[in-house]
Design an enzyme around this catalytic site. Sequence first.
Site, PDB file in Angstrom:
ATOM      1  N   GLY A  11       0.836  -1.198   0.000  1.00  0.00           N
ATOM      2  CA  GLY A  11       0.000   0.000   0.000  1.00  0.00           C
ATOM      3  C   GLY A  11       0.865   1.239   0.000  1.00  0.00           C
ATOM      4  O   GLY A  11       1.557   1.517   0.990  1.00  0.00           O
ATOM      5  N   LEU A  12       0.852   1.990  -1.088  1.00  0.00           N
ATOM      6  CA  LEU A  12       1.671   3.202  -1.191  1.00  0.00           C
ATOM      7  C   LEU A  12       0.796   4.428  -1.386  1.00  0.00           C
ATOM      8  O   LEU A  12       1.049   5.259  -2.263  1.00  0.00           O
ATOM      9  CB  LEU A  12       2.672   3.079  -2.345  1.00  0.00           C
ATOM     10  CG  LEU A  12       3.956   2.293  -2.052  1.00  0.00           C
ATOM     11  CD1 LEU A  12       4.856   2.301  -3.283  1.00  0.00           C
ATOM     12  CD2 LEU A  12       4.707   2.865  -0.860  1.00  0.00           C
ATOM     13  N   VAL A  15      -0.039   7.266   3.461  1.00  0.00           N
ATOM     14  CA  VAL A  15       0.670   6.734   4.632  1.00  0.00           C
ATOM     15  C   VAL A  15       1.881   5.916   4.207  1.00  0.00           C
ATOM     16  O   VAL A  15       2.975   6.073   4.749  1.00  0.00           O
ATOM     17  CB  VAL A  15      -0.279   5.901   5.510  1.00  0.00           C
ATOM     18  CG1 VAL A  15       0.480   5.292   6.680  1.00  0.00           C
ATOM     19  CG2 VAL A  15      -1.429   6.766   6.022  1.00  0.00           C
ATOM     20  N   LYS A 107      -7.531  -0.661  11.172  1.00  0.00           N
ATOM     21  CA  LYS A 107      -8.434  -0.852  12.327  1.00  0.00           C
ATOM     22  C   LYS A 107      -9.609  -1.760  11.993  1.00  0.00           C
ATOM     23  O   LYS A 107     -10.078  -2.513  12.839  1.00  0.00           O
ATOM     24  CB  LYS A 107      -8.946   0.488  12.861  1.00  0.00           C
ATOM     25  CG  LYS A 107      -9.826   1.311  11.915  1.00  0.00           C
ATOM     26  CD  LYS A 107      -9.006   2.259  11.088  1.00  0.00           C
ATOM     27  CE  LYS A 107      -9.858   3.153  10.205  1.00  0.00           C
ATOM     28  NZ  LYS A 107      -9.009   4.058   9.393  1.00  0.00           N
ATOM     29  N   ILE A 138      -1.216   9.817  17.464  1.00  0.00           N
ATOM     30  CA  ILE A 138      -1.354   9.941  18.914  1.00  0.00           C
ATOM     31  C   ILE A 138      -0.989   8.594  19.549  1.00  0.00           C
ATOM     32  O   ILE A 138      -1.602   7.573  19.221  1.00  0.00           O
ATOM     33  CB  ILE A 138      -2.796  10.322  19.305  1.00  0.00           C
ATOM     34  CG1 ILE A 138      -3.228  11.596  18.567  1.00  0.00           C
ATOM     35  CG2 ILE A 138      -2.917  10.529  20.806  1.00  0.00           C
ATOM     36  CD1 ILE A 138      -4.697  11.935  18.759  1.00  0.00           C
ATOM     37  N   GLU A 192     -14.448  10.876   2.337  1.00  0.00           N
ATOM     38  CA  GLU A 192     -14.442  10.005   1.169  1.00  0.00           C
ATOM     39  C   GLU A 192     -15.670  10.264   0.299  1.00  0.00           C
ATOM     40  O   GLU A 192     -16.658  10.858   0.742  1.00  0.00           O
ATOM     41  CB  GLU A 192     -14.452   8.538   1.613  1.00  0.00           C
ATOM     42  CG  GLU A 192     -13.279   8.139   2.488  1.00  0.00           C
ATOM     43  CD  GLU A 192     -11.971   8.074   1.725  1.00  0.00           C
ATOM     44  OE1 GLU A 192     -12.008   7.996   0.476  1.00  0.00           O
ATOM     45  OE2 GLU A 192     -10.905   8.108   2.376  1.00  0.00           O
ATOM     46  N   ASP A 203     -16.205   3.802  11.606  1.00  0.00           N
ATOM     47  CA  ASP A 203     -14.764   3.959  11.792  1.00  0.00           C
ATOM     48  C   ASP A 203     -14.429   4.126  13.272  1.00  0.00           C
ATOM     49  O   ASP A 203     -13.503   3.499  13.789  1.00  0.00           O
ATOM     50  CB  ASP A 203     -14.273   5.169  10.987  1.00  0.00           C
ATOM     51  CG  ASP A 203     -12.814   5.488  11.240  1.00  0.00           C
ATOM     52  OD1 ASP A 203     -11.953   4.770  10.696  1.00  0.00           O
ATOM     53  OD2 ASP A 203     -12.532   6.438  11.986  1.00  0.00           O
ATOM     54  N   LYS A 207     -12.244   1.509  16.039  1.00  0.00           N
ATOM     55  CA  LYS A 207     -11.170   1.940  16.935  1.00  0.00           C
ATOM     56  C   LYS A 207     -11.546   1.720  18.399  1.00  0.00           C
ATOM     57  O   LYS A 207     -10.714   1.299  19.210  1.00  0.00           O
ATOM     58  CB  LYS A 207     -10.863   3.416  16.678  1.00  0.00           C
ATOM     59  CG  LYS A 207     -10.362   3.697  15.267  1.00  0.00           C
ATOM     60  CD  LYS A 207     -10.326   5.180  14.963  1.00  0.00           C
ATOM     61  CE  LYS A 207      -9.917   5.444  13.526  1.00  0.00           C
ATOM     62  NZ  LYS A 207      -9.999   6.875  13.160  1.00  0.00           N
TER      63      LYS A 207
END
Length: 430
Positions: A11-12, A15, A107, A138, A192, A203, A207
């Site tokens: 995955g590029l 991130v 996640k 964080i 998105e 989402d 988490k």
Amino acid sequence: MASALHIGIAGLGNVGAGVVKILAQNADLVARRAGRPIVVTAVSARDRNRDRGISLDGIAWVDDAAELATRDDVDVVVELIGGSDGPALTLARRTLGAAKPLVTANKAMLAHHGLELAQMAEAADLPLKYEAAVAGGIPVIKGISEGSAANRITRVYGLMNGTCNYILSRMEAEGLGFAEVLADAQALGFAEADPSFDIDGIDTAHKLSILAALAFGAALDFAGVACTGIRAIESADIAQAAALGFRIKLVGLAEAEDGRLFQRVHPALVPMAHPVATTMGSLNALVVEGDFVGRLFFQGRGAGEGPTASAVVADLVDIARGDVRPPFVMPVADLAALPRADAAGRRGRYYLRLNVADRAGVLAELTAALRDCGVSIESLVQRGTSSSGDAMVVMVTHEAREADVVDSLARMAASPSVVGQPVMMHILDF
């Protein structure tokens, strides 16, 4: 210095490119902190020709991401594909099955398959690291698993989705409606094209389930997260909340009490003075409460190239140092399968908003429904009529049992005087 740790990245996107950038730009610093160089030797992504603003010279390109797991020049695989299943899960299973450490920012995959992957990692005595999966840069995973290890944690809550916080912050600052701000957020890349995972709270629920497992030594239970998003929030709600001394935030909350686990994602009214309420824009904020440490507050950028890539590299540094521990602090066999706590008996104050026909007797009808369910009103405001002839009624209850408030709202919703679906939001009183 020890020999280099060789990394394969699947995955590029922003991130993945950020990880390559950090490991190139801060190579000497990272090597000194890790005790050995960390070098990217292979990558995989869908589009080989995309300009990512990084140099891939000397790095092997792999078309099938799953091949990273078996390459001799890859010691650790970094999974940044995303998605709870599909190629990401295949890669994760093959990596651990090939006796190689795994770092992921995924996640959704952890929320659905975390226990399985953790068992695989434990059986092979391998690191499975995922600091980047919750709240980006964080360090809340390390904060719970390491910094708070001496504490019995009773509550974890906060803002875990920057898109929702951005939308609500702009609605408040500019008096705009939800749909208008969402469209703008999509145009700016904050949301998105299909924003459902963000604005419907999914989402955040992913988490939250991970944090709950870490904090309470509980088995992952994503299916047990009650989830309500922010679609129903209107600018009038935000204005009225401000008049009452609150800000509306999408809060993920997990508590362990009396051997039961409570998990919920919901819009809540947060007192203006609370540190969560002062967290604006796309920032994230999390609160961890322990019996000896008290309240810990974490705030920062929860997404984006730099913060998330930074968290990935922090995990790689741990692996380079030889850090191997159970992914959820304690072995999967020791995680408690806590029964789900029933929300019905929870007590608190609530914000209720209804659109009603502007005619005599409506308020008496509404208050009678509350009275009959044993719910008393702390404050009531009726705002002027709209062009359609409806009025907005906002009520804040005294502390009451949630089941009684829900029952009263159902009775009010059944009235022919009520237009549309009433809205109930919790008030954060801790």
